[in-house]
Write an enzyme that holds these catalytic residues in place. Structure first.
Site, short mmCIF file in Angstrom:
data_model
loop_
_atom_site.label_atom_id
_atom_site.label_comp_id
_atom_site.label_asym_id
_atom_site.label_seq_id
_atom_site.Cartn_x
_atom_site.Cartn_y
_atom_site.Cartn_z
N ASP A 198 7.22 2.59 1.99
CA ASP A 198 7.07 2.96 0.58
C ASP A 198 7.96 2.02 -0.24
O ASP A 198 9.19 2.12 -0.19
CB ASP A 198 7.51 4.42 0.41
CG ASP A 198 7.33 4.94 -1.01
OD1 ASP A 198 7.24 4.11 -1.94
OD2 ASP A 198 7.30 6.18 -1.18
N HIS A 199 7.31 1.13 -0.97
CA HIS A 199 8.07 0.08 -1.67
C HIS A 199 8.88 0.63 -2.85
O HIS A 199 9.67 -0.08 -3.47
CB HIS A 199 7.12 -1.02 -2.13
CG HIS A 199 7.77 -2.38 -2.20
ND1 HIS A 199 9.13 -2.56 -2.28
CD2 HIS A 199 7.24 -3.63 -2.18
CE1 HIS A 199 9.42 -3.84 -2.33
NE2 HIS A 199 8.29 -4.52 -2.26
#
Ligand code: CAO
Length: 556
Positions: A528-529
């Protein structure tokens, strides 16, 4: 009390129409003008408003019936006083109609006179059954267009209906006098046509200024005024159609197939009908479809919180009748499949994914694992590469705590977890489940292998308890026994990382002087950036590859 029979009103030229919606439950009270049912011809849909306030006793038609003008459609019970006064009212209307008729006739003859004398024709909004000003929501023609009598010039929309305003003449549009967003009522100026057969090169300006002929329609008596708008045969009918845009509909609504009642409901609920899949005949959107859409949207937004936006506003995939292409069957999804579908979509839409790839050299790891075979059999514990992966992931999470976080619902914080539980995707006949190996960092390979055997067994037998699937920090999805060289797993939110593992293969690896055959394990790390930066992911992956490449580091 008296019973009144409601009949099918003037259909604007249509011979027969289908009943497509019954809007009131028998026994319910209805107000004057409440929509009783919706009729649909090939080209239009129209609400039939109640001519009285009262109680609906019963419908005399059913959904799907075909009816024509004058057919009985419903029984209404109205109070005696109203019933008594109804007839005189109707009579009064008839009288009024009679009084209007000569005027209409004069108007018609004036039209004819004007047509002969002039090349321009002003088109106005015919009688729409009330003095209400109605929004112009679409201009359907452009200056210079050649149009035929009956072609739609503009579309109006009231609270209850959308209405096409057709041209009363054939000709060329030389001026458009209304604009989108204007409000028009009966007699409002729509456009000027150069009527067919007119002399060329005439002074149009002077003729435009000539007295305007109002093309009025005669309003029928109350018992017949069941449609939102009606017109006499002699006058252009205003069609109540399903092909117009509304305030909330941002899309190309010409492709939206829905009736006025459904459009009004959508407008009230703020639903863009372009996103709603119709389940009615020919894909027509029904009230239930709108309600179902809203229900899903609410569930979706309540399952995602704070700053984690939902995927609302994304156009729905249109429903397709696959049977037109070949033999099909419809199979019900299992509960797990439905949950998985929902979770995958939620995670895919909410999480900005990045996937990073690398190969781990597991030549020595596999040699060591195979060396455990005798002891494995003695202990009755099957040790597969998955156990080493779980152990190595736990150690990597410990060394890279960024991967052991979750975003808080308020969007202002993250939660740092100080426990390490690893979820393991298990492929079962009922669907995908993810039991959790608790405190994996504190367990050795034997214990982890026992957990894997126990949890995978429970998963395949459908005996996992909710507690077995809760509390994961990171997920492992191993397709190594199945095959493939790589894939992009979807983060199991609110976790922030997932490792996809593909099938190991012997590959030639340059060792500085030669290509040596090494057993390489493909790893795919999705993250999850919002929480993990590329640098964090690079460090995590490098650490993991190092541990798998030399499992002695796991002991440190
Ligand atoms: N490369 C090559 N061989 C591999 C391997 C890999 N990466 N991983 C496992 N294997 C081998 C094992 O060594 C084993 O062979 P041996 O018996 O000869 O040693 C065989 O494949 C079976 O291993 P396995 O992966 O089934 O072993 P496991 O019981 O430890 O795995 C589980 C458990 C639950 C991970 C697995 O059964 C499973 O369900 N995998 C599918 C997960 C999945 O569906 N992921 C996708 C989720 S997203 O859609």
């Amino acid at each position: 009390m008296a019973i009144q029979i409601v009949t099918v009103p003037d259909l604007g030229g249509a011979e027969s129409v289908d009943v497509i919606e019954l809007n009131v439950t028998p026994g319910d009270a209805v107000e004057l003008e409440d929509s009783l049912l919706v009729l649909e011809s090939d080209k239009a849909t129209m609400d039939v408003p109640s001519p009285y306030a009262g109680t609906l006793v019963k419908y005399l038609v059913a959904d799907g019936d075909t009816v024509k003008v004058g057919d009985s459609i419903a029984e209404l019970e109205i109070t005696h006083e109203i019933a008594e006064s109804a007839d005189p009212e109707a009579e009064a209307e008839v009288e009024a109609e009679k009084e209007v008729e000569p005027v209409a006739q004069i108007a018609e003859s004036a039209v004819a006179t004007q047509s002969e004398a002039s090349s321009e024709q002003l088109i106005v909004v015919p009688d729409i059954g009330s003095d209400e000003e109605i929004d112009v929501i679409e201009i359907s023609v452009a200056i210079g267009d050649q149009i035929e009598e009956g072609d739609t010039l503009i579309v109006l929309e009231s609270d209850k209906a959308t209405m096409d305003v057709p041209s009363s003449h054939s000709g060329t549009v030389i001026n458009i006098l209304a604009a989108e967003g204007d409000k028009l009522s009966t007699g409002g100026q729509v456009a000027i046509l150069q009527v067919a057969g007119a002399a060329i090169g005439r002074d149009t300006t002077s003729e435009i200024n000539e007295p305007v002929v109002l093309e009025s329609a005669v309003a029928p008596a109350p018992t017949e005024v069941l449609s939102e708008v009606t017109a006499t045969d002699a006058e252009p009918a205003v069609n109540v159609t399903a092909t117009s845009a509304t305030d909330t509909e941002s899309s190309d609504t010409n492709t939206i197939y829905a009736g006025p009642a459904v459009r009004m409901l959508a407008r009230e609920l703020g639903v863009d009908l372009a996103n709603v899949a119709g389940t009615g005949p020919r894909g027509r959107i029904q009230k239930d479809d709108v309600n179902e859409y809203v229900k899903k949207a609410l569930n979706h937004s309540s399952s995602s919180s704070g700053s984690m936006a939902s995927g609302s506003g994304i156009p729905a995939v249109p429903a397709i009748d696959f049977s037109q292409f070949g033999d099909i069957e419809s199979v019900k999804l299992s509960k797990i499949q439905k949950l998985t579908a929902n979770n995958m979509q939620r995670n895919w839409l909410n999480v900005p994914h990045v996937t990073q790839f690398d190969d781990a050299d597991i030549t020595e790891l596999e040699d060591f694992r195979k060396s455990l075979k005798a002891e494995s059999e003695k202990r009755g514990i099957r040790v597969t590469p998955v156990a080493f992966l779980v152990k190595a992931i736990a150690a990597s999470l410990y060394a890279n705590p960024e991967f052991n976080r979750s975003l808080a619902g308020d969007g202002e914080h993250y939660i740092q977890k100080h426990y390490i539980n690893i979820g393991m995707a298990v492929d079962t006949p009922r669907g995908l489940v993810v039991p959790v190996i608790k405190d994996a960092n504190e367990k050795g390979i034997w214990e982890i292998s026992e957990d894997i055997m126990a949890l995978a067994g429970l998963a395949r037998d459908g005996k996992l308890k909710p507690v077995d699937m809760q509390g994961g920090c990171f997920t492992l999805s191993s397709l190594g026994a199945i095959g493939g060289t790589g894939f992009t797993p979807i983060v199991n939110s609110p976790e922030v990382g997932i490792l996809g593992v593909s099938k190991s293969q012997i590959k030639p690896v340059w060792n500085g002087s030669d290509f040596a055959p090494r057993l390489m394990l493909p790893l795919c790390l999705s993250y999850d950036h919002r929480v993990i930066n590329g640098g964090d992911a690079g460090r995590f992956m490098t650490h993991l590859v190092k541990l798998l490449g030399d499992i002695r580091y796991l002991a440190l």
